[in-house]
Design a protein around this motif. Structure first.
Motif, mmCIF file in Angstrom:
data_model
loop_
_atom_site.group_PDB
_atom_site.id
_atom_site.type_symbol
_atom_site.label_atom_id
_atom_site.label_comp_id
_atom_site.label_asym_id
_atom_site.label_seq_id
_atom_site.Cartn_x
_atom_site.Cartn_y
_atom_site.Cartn_z
ATOM 1 N N ARG A 1 -5.984 -6.370 0.717
ATOM 2 C CA ARG A 1 -5.212 -7.017 1.782
ATOM 3 C C ARG A 1 -5.800 -8.373 2.135
ATOM 4 O O ARG A 1 -5.061 -9.338 2.404
ATOM 5 N N TYR A 2 -7.133 -8.462 2.142
ATOM 6 C CA TYR A 2 -7.781 -9.728 2.455
ATOM 7 C C TYR A 2 -7.389 -10.798 1.437
ATOM 8 O O TYR A 2 -7.078 -11.939 1.800
ATOM 9 N N SER B 1 0.257 -10.631 9.371
ATOM 10 C CA SER B 1 0.117 -10.271 7.959
ATOM 11 C C SER B 1 0.785 -8.924 7.703
ATOM 12 O O SER B 1 0.542 -7.954 8.419
ATOM 13 N N ASP C 1 2.365 -13.566 2.898
ATOM 14 C CA ASP C 1 2.668 -12.198 3.328
ATOM 15 C C ASP C 1 2.979 -12.150 4.816
ATOM 16 O O ASP C 1 3.009 -11.094 5.426
ATOM 17 N N GLY D 1 -4.086 -2.829 7.231
ATOM 18 C CA GLY D 1 -3.860 -3.962 8.124
ATOM 19 C C GLY D 1 -3.548 -3.547 9.532
ATOM 20 O O GLY D 1 -3.340 -4.406 10.400
ATOM 21 N N ARG E 1 -3.745 -11.773 1.940
ATOM 22 C CA ARG E 1 -3.576 -12.528 3.187
ATOM 23 C C ARG E 1 -4.050 -13.967 3.037
ATOM 24 O O ARG E 1 -3.468 -14.888 3.618
#
Length: 240
Positions: free
Chosen positions: A79-80, A118, A112, A239, A83
């Motif tokens: 996810r990081y 996010s 995203d 998230g 993002r």
């Protein structure tokens, strides 16, 4: 000249490193040697150990901290990366004459979500004139590759783009058009234009539309030990 070595490093070395450490190496090199030989550090500690900056400051290099999640939490790392990526390599199945059915990659800007929201869903701004758009019209199966090499993190840490610590993720699924006149289209527009403001002035006669990747599989390489298959549900929940 080497400075005093922090207690963390002493603790690591006390547990033993195979072979002798060559003279003339700085403390950053020595610390990486300990990590890479598997001595006394859990996976991800190189990136996120709270003491690591004190180790690095002892070197003549100063490498800034980046708040990347620890490698043991693959969903958050994925996810990081998504993002913090402005663009990626989008692979589709070619319909171009002479290379039909070959893999075909192209650079695409992504987002995203707006900076304060996010979602984990990569959105795109696409024109039907693009070769990739023609490919996905025929077969929407695609893969999106994103890497921390896009920014300065890997360069500043002397990580080659292929180095596992220069984390990258491959998201595989289907590219679908966002339905016009929907709340999602409004969201996609805000997501793309807030991160890529120049898009607002792109030629209107190119019939741009918003699209997204419906993720089916996530492959992550963010540390030594091989590729991780990240659970898609865990990815989206990370998230929260």
């Amino acid at each position: 000249m080497l400075y005093s070595i922090p207690l963390l490093f002493l603790a690591l070395v006390s547990k033993g490193v195979e072979g002798k450490w060559p003279n003339g190496k700085n403390i950053l090199d020595k610390y990486n040697f300990v990590v890479e030989t598997g001595n006394s550090l859990e996976v991800g500690a190189l990136r996120d150990h709270k003491e690591r900056n004190s180790v690095w400051k002892e070197s003549h290099h100063h490498i800034p901290l980046v708040n990347i999640p620890p490698a043991k939490d693959g969903a958050k790392v994925a996810r990081y990366i998504v993002r913090n990526s402005e663009w990626g390599s989008l692979a589709s199945i070619s319909t171009v004459e002479g290379i039909e059915s070959f893999p075909f990659t192209d650079v695409y800007s992504i987002s995203d979500g707006p900076l304060n929201n996010s979602t984990g869903v990569p959105y795109f701004y696409v024109t039907p004139l693009d070769l990739t758009a023609k490919n996905i019209e025929e077969d929407p199966r695609s893969s999106l590759s994103l890497t921390l090499a896009e920014g300065h993190y890997c360069e500043e840490n002397n990580f080659d783009p292929e180095d596992p610590r220069c984390a990258h993720v491959v998201l595989t699924g289907k590219i679908v058009k966002v339905k016009t006149g929907t709340d999602e289209e409004i969201f996609a527009k805000g997501a793309m234009f807030s991160r890529h403001p120049s898009m607002k002035s792109w030629p209107k006669d190119h019939n741009w539309f918003f699209a997204k990747l419906e993720i089916k599989k996530i492959c992550l390489l963010d540390y030594f030990g091989g590729v991780k298959m990240v659970n898609v549900d865990d990815y989206f929940h990370s998230g929260d």
